[in-house]
Design a protein around this motif. Structure first.
Motif, short mmCIF file in Angstrom:
data_model
loop_
_atom_site.label_atom_id
_atom_site.label_comp_id
_atom_site.label_asym_id
_atom_site.label_seq_id
_atom_site.Cartn_x
_atom_site.Cartn_y
_atom_site.Cartn_z
N TYR A 91 0.83 -1.20 0.00
CA TYR A 91 0.00 0.00 0.00
C TYR A 91 0.87 1.26 0.00
O TYR A 91 1.77 1.41 0.82
N LEU A 92 0.57 2.15 -0.94
CA LEU A 92 1.26 3.43 -1.03
C LEU A 92 0.47 4.56 -0.38
O LEU A 92 1.01 5.63 -0.11
N THR A 93 -0.83 4.37 -0.18
CA THR A 93 -1.67 5.30 0.58
C THR A 93 -2.50 4.50 1.56
O THR A 93 -2.72 3.29 1.37
N HIS A 94 -2.97 5.17 2.60
CA HIS A 94 -3.77 4.50 3.63
C HIS A 94 -4.97 5.34 4.04
O HIS A 94 -5.56 5.10 5.08
N THR A 95 -5.32 6.31 3.22
CA THR A 95 -6.40 7.23 3.58
C THR A 95 -7.73 6.87 2.94
O THR A 95 -8.76 7.44 3.30
N GLY A 96 -7.75 5.95 2.00
CA GLY A 96 -8.99 5.52 1.40
C GLY A 96 -9.66 6.58 0.54
O GLY A 96 -9.02 7.35 -0.16
N PHE A 97 -10.98 6.60 0.61
CA PHE A 97 -11.82 7.42 -0.26
C PHE A 97 -11.52 7.10 -1.72
O PHE A 97 -11.50 5.93 -2.08
N LEU A 98 -11.18 8.07 -2.51
CA LEU A 98 -11.12 7.83 -3.94
C LEU A 98 -9.76 8.19 -4.50
O LEU A 98 -9.39 9.37 -4.57
N HIS A 99 -9.00 7.18 -4.86
CA HIS A 99 -7.80 7.34 -5.66
C HIS A 99 -8.05 6.58 -6.96
O HIS A 99 -8.49 5.42 -6.92
N TYR A 100 -7.77 7.20 -8.09
CA TYR A 100 -8.09 6.55 -9.35
C TYR A 100 -7.28 7.17 -10.47
O TYR A 100 -6.62 8.20 -10.30
N GLY A 101 -7.33 6.53 -11.65
CA GLY A 101 -6.65 7.07 -12.82
C GLY A 101 -5.14 7.01 -12.71
O GLY A 101 -4.45 7.99 -13.03
N THR A 102 -4.58 5.89 -12.26
CA THR A 102 -3.13 5.79 -12.15
C THR A 102 -2.46 5.91 -13.52
O THR A 102 -2.92 5.34 -14.50
N THR A 103 -1.38 6.67 -13.57
CA THR A 103 -0.61 6.90 -14.80
C THR A 103 0.86 7.01 -14.44
O THR A 103 1.20 7.63 -13.43
N LEU A 104 1.72 6.44 -15.26
CA LEU A 104 3.16 6.54 -15.08
C LEU A 104 3.76 7.47 -16.14
O LEU A 104 3.32 7.47 -17.30
N SER A 105 4.76 8.25 -15.73
CA SER A 105 5.48 9.06 -16.71
C SER A 105 6.30 8.13 -17.61
O SER A 105 6.62 6.99 -17.23
N PRO A 106 6.65 8.57 -18.82
CA PRO A 106 7.36 7.69 -19.76
C PRO A 106 8.65 7.10 -19.20
O PRO A 106 9.02 5.97 -19.53
N ASP A 107 9.35 7.86 -18.33
CA ASP A 107 10.59 7.34 -17.76
C ASP A 107 10.37 6.53 -16.49
O ASP A 107 11.33 6.03 -15.89
#
Length: 989
Positions: A303-319
């Motif tokens: 787990y990278l966050t522990h606050t819940g609610f709404l995290h969405y739309g994960t995207t990585l930079s090209p590098d």
């Protein structure tokens, strides 16, 4: 993935709408509207939506038939159904007062809204909304006779808790259409996790005093009434074949807020017994699912966050050095964050920028620019556009020109992007360059099917995209490329948010094909399908890092959705499908379940991409391929919209006004047309102290480009120790002229006025006014204070006094600004109110009143408010009052009082300092005031909000002030407006 649920607006009476609300939510007056009549509906729509009106009319009639058959009741007469293309995010609301109406924005919901468990969108939506109509409109017994006489505000079912209203509608959407939220994998996931983590019966979940509360700022937030209401209604329906019809008939026969009495009249168990049974059913279903899921070892998640609610739309930079997510929380602005990544180490998230709506983001090739979509206000519309954000300068480099677009993805060349556009209620998959030119249509017309989450392949030759299946309710995955469009996955499951591995070998996505959302990978060369994870809750929005070491995603838990990652380990994957071996030419066809992975999309011959001028990209793209489409019957012709036909009195409501020494009794009647372009309200009362009839007529007409509002008012009140009669008769008519560009919140307000005042003699005057208004105030619905923005109003009024033959001129100024402080919800409100007679001070009535106000239930309030003094304590031809008001929260309660129809929301405290300049700026001549306040926001029966205020103020004794206590109970639903805009009379002028 469940994001913000678009909650239905609580039904509110027309007279609760302020002029500000009417102007802010006005439909485009430049459009010409028509009406299509069906057996049970009047369908109102602007010209240009004839095809959509014709498409929706049989769906609405089908919804009527199914809902009335299920609930064993049929509303009398027709229901108004208003179609508009006002917003790029569906804004749908239903009410039965002052008339039955459904307002429907013909926009398909984006994936992030959480409304994904549907087959045909309009079928699903109209069944849900019409269930509200039938339920809330039902009256039996004495309420039916009273409603026939006084209007539809006497509807007992309007007062049932929101979990009853929403739960019934979700249950019917789930049983009367092919797919609904009540039977969907998302709601099952939420219930299953609540049971697994032991929070099902906590105050944040299935508790009777909180699950009716939209505003409780803990997870599951606004989903709570829908989720647990649907599960409770499902359990109630299982008691007997006619349980639901009996239930709504029982509550309709009972008084307002009498849920227990309604159950008793229906011969059903008590509410607590129903709750106990529902919890048993929820637990039993969840434990059956958990028993199966736990047979297989769970995927290990970091787990990278522990606050819940709404995290969405994960995207990585090209590098691969930045992980970007969008976050939504109830007490904070929606925003984009990014996590720094160094090797296997992930740092804490950093704020990038706020965003109002949307979920998908995309990096440019260099990683310097981030592209995302969000909504903005454009006069009469809420438009979604694409924003190119420069991470180096922390500013916007470009914004798309009214593309009505969402879900962008940047081409690997950094010069082009693909996105989804909203065109007359349909979606189009478009491609353009970053100058918003050379627009191409990649899929053509897909009808009412939703398009979502396009992603370019690493080599930029193809686009993977989601396409909704209107028959199964699933989300299919397509590949649009130079050779045409191929269907990759179409198994009836929700296959969501595809992303590519950096080498283009795999397409990774989330799918609920086995009833639980897990991460899957499709090998593009072989078309083998693998399951990568096994989880108890659900995993969403997967992206794979460039080194093929980690998969980043979001995971559902009892607090909501958190950001997680897990190892990319192909040896641990489970092969769940592979293409069948080639068959001889005469072999029988493969079973149907394998077809979706084999057949190819066949676009129409004329739908090949071609350049489209940027001057009208959306409109011209919308026309592509129409000549090749099969001919369809012409849509039914509607008649010209005639709103005046709906303006017969729609309600008759008792009206009481209390003042010190007197009170007024009477009635109020009024009406509003279905488009809210015309509205009137007439209040007639009798004042017992003066024995005179008093009243007020308000009229609003927004059919033209400039909205007109007019008021005619007669008032009488005894003033002073001698109870001298103050009597006024006045009228005004004003225009509201918008100024500036489409994003402007400024308008000009010219008008004509006339008045007669009998107090110190008789004054008869006529004249005009001119005001300039700018308003950017924002106040969260249901709460006491604006928290950002500003309001400015500057105006002059000119009068001609007929008796004296003299001219009068007054100037008025109102300034408000709201400055958020460093601490959460701490706000400093600064205000300046002023008025002065510039000409005609010799007239006896040429004064303004400054002072405090009477406590509830009395309505006497000074025009220029200065606490710590009695009402109208100071009469002066000029005055300026400055206020500093510091507000801060004490508690976010968000819960009710058992089964009582009252819930407590935010509790706040405040400090207020005031100073008035009357005839001198010397400190000893300044009326000062200081006070402390306690505010409690309330919600009554999920219908309307109230604010209770208790204040203690100290004025300057030498200038007429003293220690004064104030208790107020006011509505906090409408916007703040001046007395001039309300058309209200003032005690002394």
């Amino acid at each position: 993935m469940a994001l913000t649920v678009a909650a239905l607006l609580a039904p509110r009476p027309a007279f609760a709408y302020s002029l500000k609300e009417l102007l802010d939510n006005r439909l485009d007056p430049e459009l010409r509207y028509r009406t299509l009549e069906t057996p049970h509906f009047w369908i109102h729509y602007p010209e240009g939506l004839e095809e959509m009106a014709g498409r929706i009319s049989p769906i609405a009639e089908s919804a009527h038939e199914r809902v009335t058959d299920a609930l064993r009741v049929e509303p009398q007469g027709r229901t108004h159904l208003v179609l508009a293309h006002r917003s790029d995010q569906p804004e749908t609301f239903t009410f039965v007062f002052p008339h039955r109406q459904i307002f429907l924005d013909i926009t398909l919901p984006h994936l992030g809204m959480g409304m994904n468990d549907f087959a045909d969108w309009y079928e699903w939506l109209l069944v849900h909304e019409y269930a509200h109509v039938v339920h809330m409109d039902l009256t039996t017994g004495p309420a039916r006779a009273l409603s026939a006489a006084f209007g539809s505000w006497l509807r007992p079912n309007m007062t049932t808790p929101s979990w009853v209203k929403e739960g019934l509608a979700v249950h019917l959407e789930s049983t009367l259409t092919p797919k609904g939220r009540g039977s969907g994998s998302l709601y099952r996931m939420m219930a299953r996790v609540a049971v697994a983590e032991g929070v099902l019966e906590s105050p944040d979940n299935a508790s009777l005093d909180t699950m009716a509360n939209y505003g409780r700022s803990t997870w599951p937030w606004g989903i709570r009434p829908y989720l647990y209401g649907a599960l409770f209604m499902k359990s109630l329906a299982s008691l007997a074949p006619e349980a639901l019809p009996r239930f709504i008939a029982g509550t309709a026969r009972s008084g307002p807020f009498a849920l227990e009495e309604g159950l008793r009249r229906a011969g059903l168990p008590e509410l607590e017994a129903i709750r106990t049974r529902a919890l048993q059913d929820i637990r039993a279903q969840a434990e059956r699912e958990l028993e199966v899921i736990r047979r297989t070892p769970q995927t290990r998640l970091e787990y990278l966050t522990h606050t819940g609610f709404l995290h969405y739309g994960t995207t990585l930079s090209p590098d691969g050095r930045w992980l970007t997510i969008s976050r939504q929380r109830p007490e904070e602005d929606d925003a984009i964050f990014r996590f720094p990544i160094e090797g296997d180490q992930v740092g804490p998230p950093e704020l990038v920028t706020t965003r109002s709506t949307g979920y998908q983001t995309s990096y440019s090739r260099s990683g310097r620019f981030l592209v995302f979509d969000q909504m903005h206000r454009a006069r009469h519309y809420l438009v979604s556009d694409l924003y190119i954000y420069d991470l180096k300068t922390k500013d916007f480099a470009s914004i798309s020109p009214w593309f009505r677009a969402r879900d962008p993805d940047v081409h690997p060349d950094g010069k082009h992007l693909v996105f989804v556009a909203n065109v007359q209620g349909k979606n189009r998959l478009l491609k353009s360059n970053t100058a918003w030119e050379e627009v191409e249509d990649l899929l053509g017309d897909v009808g009412d099917r939703r398009i979502s989450a396009p992603r370019f392949s690493p080599d930029g030759t193809s686009v993977a995209v989601m396409l909704h299946d209107s028959k199964t309710g699933g989300e299919d995955l397509l590949l649009a490329g130079p050779e045409g469009t191929e269907v990759l996955v179409a198994d009836g499951a929700q296959n969501r948010t595809p992303s590519w591995t950096p080498d283009g070998r795999y397409l990774v996505f989330a799918s609920d094909r086995d009833g639980v959302f897990n991460i899957h990978a499709l090998e593009m060369a072989t078309r083998r399908l693998y399951r990568l994870t096994h989880t108890l809750g659900g995993l969403f929005h997967p992206v794979v890092d460039p080194s093929l070491r980690w998969v980043y995603a979001t995971s559902y838990g009892a607090r909501g959705y958190d950001v997680v990652r897990f190892r990319w380990e192909p040896r641990d994957w489970t092969l769940i499908w592979e293409p069948p071996a080639p068959e001889p030419a005469n072999a029988p066809e493969a079973p149907w379940e394998y077809w979706p992975l084999a057949w190819e999309w066949a676009p129409e011959p004329d739908s090949a991409p071609e350049a489209t001028p940027v001057e009208a990209p959306v409109e011209e793209v919308a026309a592509k391929g129409e000549d090749a489409a099969p001919s369809e019957p012409a849509p039914p012709a509607g008649a010209v919209y005639q709103g005046w036909r709906s303006l017969a009195p729609q309600y008759l409501v008792p009206s009481v006004l209390l003042r010190p020494g007197t009170y007024q009794l009477g009635m109020m009647l009024g009406a509003v047309d279905p488009l809210f372009l015309q509205h009137y309200e007439l209040v007639l009362r009798y004042d017992l102290a003066t024995r005179l009839p008093v009243g007020r007529l308000f009229y609003y007409d927004a059919r033209g480009p400039w909205a007109l509002d007019a008021v005619l008012e007669h008032d009488a009140v005894p003033l002073g120790a001698e109870a001298r009669l103050y009597r006024s008769l006045g009228g005004r008519a004003s225009l509201n002229i918008p100024l500036g560009a489409e994003h402007s919140y400024t308008w000009l307000r010219p008008g004509l006025k006339a008045r007669r005042i009998d107090y110190a003699g008789r004054t008869v005057e006529a004249g005009g006014e001119l005001a300039l208004i700018s308003d950017t105030e924002f106040r969260q619905l249901g709460y006491s204070f604006a928290e950002s923005g500003s309001y400015a109003r500057a105006g002059v009024e000119g009068w001609w006094n007929f008796a004296r033959g003299t001219a009068l001129m007054t100037a008025r100024l109102s300034l408000r600004t709201h400055q958020p402080l460093l601490w959460h919800r701490h706000v400093l409100h600064l205000e300046l109110e002023g008025a002065a007679y510039l000409l005609g001070r010799q007239v006896p009535n040429a004064v303004f009143a400054v002072g405090g106000q009477e406590s509830f239930p009395f309505s006497l309030r000074s025009p220029l408010l200065l606490h710590g003094y009695s009402p109208n304590a100071i009469a002066t031809p000029q005055a300026l009052v400055a206020t500093a008001h510091y507000t801060f929260p004490l508690a976010e309660l968000g819960r009710g009082l058992g089964t009582l129809p009252l819930s407590l929301q935010r509790t706040s405290a405040a400090l207020r300092l005031q100073a008035a300049a009357i005839d001198s700026l010397r400190p000893e001549r300044l009326p000062l005031s200081a006070g402390v306040e306690l505010h409690q926001d309330l919600m009554v029966g999920d219908l309307f909000g109230l604010s209770a205020q208790l204040g203690v103020y100290q004025g300057v004794p030498a200038l007429g002030g003293g220690l004064r206590f104030l208790f107020m109970l006011t509505s906090n639903e409408g916007g703040v407006e001046s007395a001039a805009e309300r058309g209200g009379s003032r005690p002394v002028h």
